[in-house]
Motif scaffolding. Sequence first.
Motif, PDB file in Angstrom:
ATOM      1  N   PHE A  37       0.851  -1.175   0.000  1.00 47.99           N
ATOM      2  CA  PHE A  37       0.000   0.000   0.000  1.00 47.99           C
ATOM      3  C   PHE A  37       0.891   1.231   0.000  1.00 47.99           C
ATOM      4  CE2 PHE A  37      -4.063  -2.071   0.881  1.00 47.99           C
ATOM      5  CZ  PHE A  37      -3.629  -3.305   1.345  1.00 47.99           C
ATOM      6  N   GLN A  39       0.872   5.732   0.742  1.00 46.03           N
ATOM      7  CA  GLN A  39       0.128   6.848   1.331  1.00 46.03           C
ATOM      8  C   GLN A  39       0.933   8.125   1.197  1.00 46.03           C
ATOM      9  OE1 GLN A  39      -0.924   6.315   5.489  1.00 46.03           O
ATOM     10  NE2 GLN A  39      -2.742   7.575   5.232  1.00 46.03           N
ATOM     11  N   LYS A  43      -3.858  12.062   2.501  1.00 44.38           N
ATOM     12  CA  LYS A  43      -4.671  11.144   1.699  1.00 44.38           C
ATOM     13  C   LYS A  43      -4.794   9.791   2.385  1.00 44.38           C
ATOM     14  CE  LYS A  43      -3.805  13.132  -2.859  1.00 44.38           C
ATOM     15  NZ  LYS A  43      -3.418  12.836  -4.265  1.00 44.38           N
ATOM     16  N   GLU A  44      -5.810   9.040   2.002  1.00 44.29           N
ATOM     17  CA  GLU A  44      -5.990   7.711   2.558  1.00 44.29           C
ATOM     18  C   GLU A  44      -4.960   6.748   1.961  1.00 44.29           C
ATOM     19  OE1 GLU A  44     -10.802   7.785   3.474  1.00 44.29           O
ATOM     20  OE2 GLU A  44      -9.947   6.297   2.118  1.00 44.29           O
ATOM     21  N   ARG A  45      -4.712   5.690   2.721  1.00 46.68           N
ATOM     22  CA  ARG A  45      -3.795   4.663   2.240  1.00 46.68           C
ATOM     23  C   ARG A  45      -4.397   3.998   1.006  1.00 46.68           C
ATOM     24  NH1 ARG A  45      -0.838   1.438   6.874  1.00 46.68           N
ATOM     25  NH2 ARG A  45      -0.323   3.625   7.283  1.00 46.68           N
ATOM     26  N   GLU A  46      -3.567   3.813  -0.002  1.00 50.61           N
ATOM     27  CA  GLU A  46      -4.016   3.320  -1.301  1.00 50.61           C
ATOM     28  C   GLU A  46      -3.446   1.938  -1.585  1.00 50.61           C
ATOM     29  OE1 GLU A  46      -3.557   4.803  -5.971  1.00 50.61           O
ATOM     30  OE2 GLU A  46      -2.173   5.508  -4.434  1.00 50.61           O
ATOM     31  N   ALA A  61      -3.326  -2.418  -8.532  1.00 50.02           N
ATOM     32  CA  ALA A  61      -4.141  -1.242  -8.801  1.00 50.02           C
ATOM     33  C   ALA A  61      -3.970  -0.850 -10.265  1.00 50.02           C
ATOM     34  CB  ALA A  61      -3.708  -0.094  -7.894  1.00 50.02           C
TER      35      ALA A  61
END
Length: 126
Positions: A37, A39, A43-46, A61
Motif C-alpha cells: 500500500f 500513502q 490522503k488515505e492509504r491506497e 491497482a
Amino acid sequence: QVQLVESGGGLVQAGGSLRLSCAASGRTLNVNSLGWFRQTPGKEREFVGCINWHGASTSYADSVKGRFTISRDNAKNTVYLEMNSLKPEDTAAYYCAMTRLYDLVCIRASGDYDYWGQGTQVTVSS
C-alpha cells in the motif's frame, strides 16, 4: 506476532526503477496474503498490489498495472515490489502488510490486514 520490515525506498528520477523488499519474521505460519500500500500526506492509504503467500494470485491497482510487479521468496520470507517506469505521482510512503485471512485470491482491502511494516519512502522527481 509478525514483524515486517520494508527497505529499498529512495529518490529516483521519473522513468527510473526501484525494488522494495518486505522481510517478514515471527509467526508467519498460515499467512495468506501480502499486500503493498502507499500513502501521501493528507490522503488515505491506497492499495498498490498483493500476492498470495502460497499460490499464484496477484492483483494490482490500475494505476500501477504493467509497471509494478510483486514477487515472493518463501524461503527468505521476503516479498518484493519491483517498480519500473516510475512517475512523480508514485511518490509516497510504501507499506507492506500481511494477513492470515483466507481467500482464493489475494486480499486488496487494507482493513483486512493485520500486520504492517513501518513504511519506506519513495520519491520520484520530474
